[in-house]
Every structure is written in structure tokens, then in C-alpha cells.
Scaffold this active site. Structure first.
Site, short mmCIF file in Angstrom:
data_model
loop_
_atom_site.label_atom_id
_atom_site.label_comp_id
_atom_site.label_asym_id
_atom_site.label_seq_id
_atom_site.Cartn_x
_atom_site.Cartn_y
_atom_site.Cartn_z
N ASP A 81 0.86 -1.19 0.00
CA ASP A 81 0.00 0.00 0.00
C ASP A 81 0.89 1.23 0.00
O ASP A 81 2.11 1.12 -0.09
CB ASP A 81 -0.85 0.03 1.28
CG ASP A 81 -1.83 -1.11 1.35
OD1 ASP A 81 -2.29 -1.56 0.30
OD2 ASP A 81 -2.11 -1.55 2.48
N LYS A 138 -2.47 1.33 -6.29
CA LYS A 138 -2.73 1.97 -7.59
C LYS A 138 -3.68 1.17 -8.47
O LYS A 138 -4.00 1.58 -9.56
CB LYS A 138 -1.40 2.14 -8.35
CG LYS A 138 -0.62 3.33 -7.88
CD LYS A 138 0.40 3.75 -8.91
CE LYS A 138 1.37 4.76 -8.34
NZ LYS A 138 2.75 4.39 -8.57
N MET A 196 -8.79 7.43 10.06
CA MET A 196 -9.68 7.65 8.90
C MET A 196 -10.81 8.61 9.28
O MET A 196 -11.96 8.42 8.87
CB MET A 196 -10.24 6.31 8.39
CG MET A 196 -9.16 5.39 7.88
SD MET A 196 -9.81 3.88 7.12
CE MET A 196 -10.01 2.81 8.54
N1 SAH Z 1 -3.59 -0.94 9.66
C1 SAH Z 1 -3.25 0.47 9.84
C2 SAH Z 1 -4.46 1.36 9.63
C3 SAH Z 1 -5.00 1.35 8.22
S1 SAH Z 1 -6.29 2.49 7.96
C4 SAH Z 1 -2.61 0.66 11.21
O1 SAH Z 1 -2.64 -0.25 12.05
O2 SAH Z 1 -2.03 1.73 11.43
C5 SAH Z 1 -5.40 3.90 7.39
C6 SAH Z 1 -5.46 5.03 8.37
O3 SAH Z 1 -4.47 4.86 9.38
C7 SAH Z 1 -5.15 6.38 7.78
O4 SAH Z 1 -6.29 6.95 7.16
C8 SAH Z 1 -4.73 7.17 8.99
O5 SAH Z 1 -5.85 7.59 9.74
C9 SAH Z 1 -4.00 6.12 9.80
N2 SAH Z 1 -2.54 6.18 9.59
C10 SAH Z 1 -1.75 5.25 9.06
N3 SAH Z 1 -0.46 5.63 9.04
C11 SAH Z 1 -0.43 6.86 9.60
C12 SAH Z 1 0.60 7.80 9.88
N4 SAH Z 1 1.88 7.56 9.60
N5 SAH Z 1 0.25 8.98 10.46
C13 SAH Z 1 -1.02 9.24 10.78
N6 SAH Z 1 -2.03 8.40 10.52
C14 SAH Z 1 -1.75 7.22 9.95
#
Ligand code: SAH
Length: 265
Positions: A55, A78, A193
Site C-alpha cells: 500500500d 494503484k 480515517m
Molecule cells: N492498519 C493500519 C491502519 C490502516 S487504515 C494501522 O494499524 O495503522 C489507514 C489510516 O491509518 C489512515 O487513514 C490514517 O488515519 C491512519 N494512519 C496510518 N499511518 C499513519 C501515519 N503515519 N500517520 C497518521 N495516521 C496514519
């Protein structure tokens, strides 16, 4: 100059990657983005991978390093068409490559089992008879606040911590979140999100009884270049996001714990 079809040539000289050997799929939680925040096991799986499906969140640089040493890199963020179809296509790609005997890594941001659809991918592999493993990752829901200097729990301040996805607005019939129950809690809420719906979520929490003065902090691009930490309250969260132009990806922390932001050197 062997002009026989590829399949026949393979049969003539079987090797370790012949189609008769099933490979495997490893779901790797890559952590929040900083390439040093992947686990040792996750980094090892990437180093050994023949194919990586990635991703855009998580340590994309590490996937590119693996591609530079010859791994096939498939950027599944993508892939066109709707989200639903894309997930099915991701499942197909993993199964196809593993069926060819390849070691496939599915690299995800954070942890595969935190709003990451990892379980659906496991089911697809299992249904196809592909062995599958999970390497947990450091979720952005806890790492984001940590790198910003926010402790999600404080002794004497809160005994509960709730992880919530805010991708569906509170008034939607599709919402699976009981915002009234969350408004009645006193501890920390961590939202992902949620940037788009943050104003509506804050308004709903206030309407259901949570104090409008409750601290609310947005951590954008946590652990990555451009990390930005913006403090607000429930009452000002929506307008702050708007005014500062805060956007994806972001973690939002709500609760008294967010009122304490350590200055990290
Ligand atoms: N599995 C992931 C979450 C996936 S959903 C986890 O455990 O982190 C994707 C969301 O995660 C994004 O929309 C954002 O809200 C958050 N996110 C992921 N990486 C991030 C980062 N580096 N900084 C801030 N938010 C992040």
C-alpha cells in the site's frame, strides 16, 4: 534457442520454483511509516520475499529496497476500480503468485489486523490452500500519538482506551459505532480515517454529553517527514482541521490524556 512454450521448458528442467511447489503468503505489519518502526521479523520477511504487494502507508522505502535487489513489487494502492474489487484483485494476486511457488509478502501500514482487512486476505489464501502467516505491526493508532509525545494512558487520569474508525459519519445508517456510549466514557479515544468526519464526530460526542473542552489532538504523517501535531478541543476540532488544512494520513486523539504533550528532543 528453445522455442517450446515456457510451460514445457519448465517441465523439462524442474527447479525449486516450479509450479508444483506451493509458496506462501506472509502478511507483514510495516508500522506507521518510519522504516525503523517495522519489526525485526517483518524486515526479515521483506528481505526474503520474491513478491511484495504494498500500500502507500507504512515503510514504502523498504519495499522499494526489496525491489532493487530483484523482488517483484506490486503497488496495490494503484489498482483501479472500486475498493471492493481492488481487495478481491489483491487476494487473487497473492494467491496466483504463491501458487507459482513464490514467497509473497503483503506489506501493510501499521498492523494487518487493525482496520487493515488482513483477515479477508487470510481467508482467501486458506481457501486456495496457500499457507499464510501474520507478522504483527506497530499500529499507527498507538505509534502516532507516541511519536508525537502523547501517552494514551496516564496513571490517575484514565483506565480506558478505545480505538475507533471514523470513516463513516455518526448519522450514517452504515455506522457500526455507538457514539452515545463513547461520549459517556471518560478515557482516551483514538480515531483513524476520521479527518473528513472529525467535525461531525466531535459535535456528536458533545451532543451526547462529552465535555466540549476535552483536548483533541491531530497527528498528521506520524513518524514520517512532515509530521505535524496540532492541538485543539472537541469544540474546535473541525474548524482547526479546516483552518490548518490537515489531511490524510492522520490519527486523532481525544481525551484528557491528549492535554499532555511531551516535548521530545
Ligand atoms: N492498519 C493500519 C491502519 C490502516 S487504515 C494501522 O494499524 O495503522 C489507514 C489510516 O491509518 C489512515 O487513514 C490514517 O488515519 C491512519 N494512519 C496510518 N499511518 C499513519 C501515519 N503515519 N500517520 C497518521 N495516521 C496514519
Amino acid at each position: 534457442d528453445d522455442r517450446r512454450p515456457r510451460e514445457e521448458r519448465k517441465d523439462a528442467t524442474p527447479d525449486a520454483t516450479s509450479s508444483s511447489t506451493v509458496g506462501e503468503v506472509v502478511l507483514v505489519g510495516g508500522g506507521p511509516g518510519d522504516p525503523e518502526l517495522i519489526t525485526v521479523a517483518g524486515a526479515k520477511a521483506l528481505a526474503e520475499a520474491d513478491v511484495i504487494l504494498t500500500d502507500h502507508l507504512g515503510p514504502v522505502d523498504l519495499a522499494e529496497d526489496a525491489a532493487a535487489r530483484g523482488a517483484e513489487l506490486i503497488d496495490v494502492a494503484k489498482i483501479p476500480y472500486s475498493h471492493q474489487v481492488a481487495q478481491e484483485r489483491i487476494n487473487e494476486l497473492m494467491v496466483e503468485r504463491a501458487s507459482e511457488g513464490k514467497k509473497v509478502v503483503r506489506l501493510k501500514g501499521g498492523d494487518p489486523f487493525i482496520f487493515g482487512r488482513g483477515y479477508e486476505e487470510i481467508e482467501a489464501c486458506t481457501a486456495a490452500g496457500i499457507p499464510v502467516q501474520v507478522i504483527p505491526g506497530v499500529t499507527s493508532m498507538t505509534a502516532g500519538p507516541a511519536v508525537a509525545g502523547i501517552s494514551l494512558t496516564h496513571r490517575g487520569l484514565n483506565h480506558d482506551l478505545t480505538l475507533v474508525s471514523g470513516h463513516v459519519p455518526p448519522d450514517s445508517s452504515k455506522s457500526l459505532v455507538d457514539w452515545t456510549a463513547l461520549a459517556g466514557m471518560t478515557g482516551t479515544l483514538v480515531l483513524i480515517m476520521a479527518v473528513k468526519n472529525a467535525g461531525a464526530i466531535a459535535a456528536e460526542l458533545i451532543a451526547q454529553g462529552r465535555d466540549a473542552a476535552t483536548p483533541a489532538v491531530v497527528v498528521e504523517n506520524a513518524s514520517m517527514p512532515g509530521q505535524r501535531v496540532t492541538a485543539a478541543t472537541l469544540a474546535t476540532l473541525g474548524e482547526t482541521i479546516e483552518r490548518e488544512g490537515l489531511g490524510h494520513p492522520a490519527v486523532i486523539v481525544i481525551g484528557d490524556a491528549a492535554g499532555h504533550i511531551a516535548e521530545l528532543g
